[in-house]
Design a protein around this motif. Structure first.
Motif, PDB file in Angstrom:
ATOM      1  N   PHE A 132       0.810  -1.217   0.000  1.00 19.76           N
ATOM      2  CA  PHE A 132       0.000   0.000   0.000  1.00 19.76           C
ATOM      3  C   PHE A 132       0.850   1.278   0.000  1.00 19.76           C
ATOM      4  O   PHE A 132       0.688   2.150  -0.848  1.00 19.76           O
ATOM      5  N   GLY A 135       2.847   1.696  -3.132  1.00 15.30           N
ATOM      6  CA  GLY A 135       2.080   1.851  -4.359  1.00 15.30           C
ATOM      7  C   GLY A 135       1.334   3.166  -4.465  1.00 15.30           C
ATOM      8  O   GLY A 135       1.174   3.714  -5.546  1.00 15.30           O
ATOM      9  N   ILE A 136       0.843   3.675  -3.345  1.00 16.29           N
ATOM     10  CA  ILE A 136       0.024   4.883  -3.409  1.00 16.29           C
ATOM     11  C   ILE A 136       0.733   6.032  -2.708  1.00 16.29           C
ATOM     12  O   ILE A 136       0.794   6.098  -1.486  1.00 16.29           O
ATOM     13  N   PRO A 141      -3.396  10.383  -5.928  1.00 12.06           N
ATOM     14  CA  PRO A 141      -3.543   8.923  -6.040  1.00 12.06           C
ATOM     15  C   PRO A 141      -4.378   8.319  -4.904  1.00 12.06           C
ATOM     16  O   PRO A 141      -5.109   7.358  -5.125  1.00 12.06           O
ATOM     17  N   LYS A 142      -4.299   8.908  -3.699  1.00 14.29           N
ATOM     18  CA  LYS A 142      -5.126   8.399  -2.596  1.00 14.29           C
ATOM     19  C   LYS A 142      -6.605   8.628  -2.900  1.00 14.29           C
ATOM     20  O   LYS A 142      -7.451   7.776  -2.615  1.00 14.29           O
ATOM     21  N   ILE A 144      -7.915   8.811  -5.915  1.00 11.41           N
ATOM     22  CA  ILE A 144      -8.275   7.838  -6.947  1.00 11.41           C
ATOM     23  C   ILE A 144      -8.584   6.489  -6.300  1.00 11.41           C
ATOM     24  O   ILE A 144      -9.553   5.816  -6.643  1.00 11.41           O
ATOM     25  N   PHE A 145      -7.735   6.110  -5.333  1.00 10.66           N
ATOM     26  CA  PHE A 145      -7.913   4.834  -4.639  1.00 10.66           C
ATOM     27  C   PHE A 145      -9.295   4.755  -3.972  1.00 10.66           C
ATOM     28  O   PHE A 145     -10.027   3.789  -4.150  1.00 10.66           O
ATOM     29  N   SER A 148     -12.080   4.590  -6.580  1.00  4.77           N
ATOM     30  CA  SER A 148     -12.121   3.278  -7.225  1.00  4.77           C
ATOM     31  C   SER A 148     -12.768   2.230  -6.317  1.00  4.77           C
ATOM     32  O   SER A 148     -13.598   1.422  -6.751  1.00  4.77           O
ATOM     33  N   LEU A 149     -12.378   2.270  -5.036  1.00  2.00           N
ATOM     34  CA  LEU A 149     -12.933   1.315  -4.079  1.00  2.00           C
ATOM     35  C   LEU A 149     -14.454   1.489  -3.971  1.00  2.00           C
ATOM     36  O   LEU A 149     -15.203   0.510  -3.961  1.00  2.00           O
ATOM     37  N   ASN A 170      -4.620  10.883 -13.331  1.00  2.00           N
ATOM     38  CA  ASN A 170      -3.394  11.257 -12.617  1.00  2.00           C
ATOM     39  C   ASN A 170      -2.414  11.993 -13.531  1.00  2.00           C
ATOM     40  O   ASN A 170      -1.720  12.915 -13.099  1.00  2.00           O
TER      41      ASN A 170
END
Lengths: 180, 176
Positions: A132, A135-136, A141-142, A144-145, A148-149, A170
């Motif tokens: 985690f 990657g983020i 990006p957080k 986006i995460f 997406s979730l 991004n």
């Protein structure tokens, strides 16, 4: 066969023969062998491969084998690593076929299967914990995460659209930030 | 003829299914049942075995179906056919990726994609967990505790994942 090719085939044969529960459960294991021990990849690249695997057809283990083989030893390496990861499946299933088909009639095997599935869930969560923070990185990006979730839990969106959206948004964010 | 069909069908599955082994299973199911190679019942059994034998789940399932349809040669044809598209596509992409590895545009796009990647992995864990821990709208407390116990073991020790999986299967055999 040169030493690197032999090593690639051996390593991926070993991964194919010892990987139970699918690619996601084995991220930590692949990381340990391919990144930490053999140093064929960086942590960054492993995450790249995961990303590419989700956006291209096929099994993750094969995608990873092809990429690592290609990087370490060109086309021959890619083919040998991929064959190495596939071969154990063919050997084990062909040899044990009569036994597997008969033994699975047994009801009790469902409990064994359940135990394995729970271990797979734990292994995947464990992989997520370790990748985690690598990657983020950064606020966008957080976001986006989280987005997406939410999409995955509450809609039936095809993951491919999320992957495209994630990459492009991004890039746009980075360009706009660069202007300031 | 059977071998040709095995090759074509599994090559097609390998070419058009995205998202890794678990996401490929429904597509394999549809094709295999349409070809009358297996009944739905048989397919579900094979999927379960594929998840507890070593190797990629999609390849295992293909190997099984191939073995059933055409013996050892059938298994070789089917497993090669399902893997070939990934190998070819990945060969092309890896050359490109290795060339642009440190390009700022690539780094920025991949930074965004990785957020999606990790969310997809979390969702995969949730989906598998839901089907084993939350059955018939009832929470299986023992299964939940067991999962946390394995996670705790993984975090605190350096035991080989294969041993974790095998011993979890063994414990499951006795407690479920």
């Amino acid at each position: 066969m040169n030493t690197v090719n032999k090593e690639l085939f051996k390593t991926f044969f070993y991964l194919g023969a010892t990987t139970i529960g699918g690619g996601y459960a084995m991220i930590g294991f692949i990381e340990k062998i391919v990144v930490d021990d053999k140093k064929w990849l960086s942590h960054e690249e492993l995450l790249d491969i995961l990303a590419v695997s989700q956006a291209t057809p096929g099994a993750i283990a094969i995608n990873a084998a092809t990429y690592v083989g290609k990087k370490a030893s060109g086309k021959a390496g890619a083919i040998l690593a991929s064959l190495g990861v596939i071969l154990p499946s063919i050997l084990i299933i062909s040899l044990l076929y009569p036994l597997l088909i008969v033994s699975f009639e047994h009801e009790k095997l469902n409990s064994l299967f359940k135990g394995i599935q729970l271990a797979v869930v734990a292994l995947i969560i464990n992989s997520v914990i370790s990748i985690f923070s690598k990657g983020i990185k950064g606020v966008f990006p957080k976001l986006i995460f989280v987005f997406s979730l939410l999409c995955l839990f509450f809609t039936n969106i095809n993951p491919i659209y999320l992957i495209i959206l994630g990459g492009i948004s991004n890039l746009i964010y980075t360009i706009i930030k660069g202007w300031k | 003829m059977e071998f040709l069909y095995l090759f074509l069908i599994f090559f097609k599955i390998g070419l058009f299914s995205f998202g890794g082994g678990l996401a490929m299973l429904p597509i394999i199911e549809r094709e295999v049942i349409a070809m009358a190679w297996l009944s739905k019942e048989e397919f579900l059994k094979i999927v379960s075995i594929s998840q507890i034998t070593p190797g990629a789940i999609a390849v295992n399932t293909a190997t099984f179906v191939g073995q059933k349809v055409g013996g050892i040669w059938g298994s070789i044809v089917a497993s090669m056919a399902i893997s070939l598209p990934s190998i070819i596509i990945m060969l092309a992409i890896s050359s490109f990726l290795l060339r642009v590895q440190n390009h700022p545009i690539k780094i920025s796009i991949f930074a965004g994609i990785k957020s999606i990647t990790i969310s997809l992995i979390i969702f995969a864990a949730y989906s598998i967990g839901k089907s084993t821990i939350y059955i018939d709208k009832k929470l299986d407390i023992i299964a939940l505790v067991f999962t946390f116990f394995i996670l705790f073991t993984l975090q605190k020790t350096k035991i080989n994942p294969l041993i974790i999986i095998l011993s979890s299967g063994l414990i499951g055999f006795f407690i479920f």
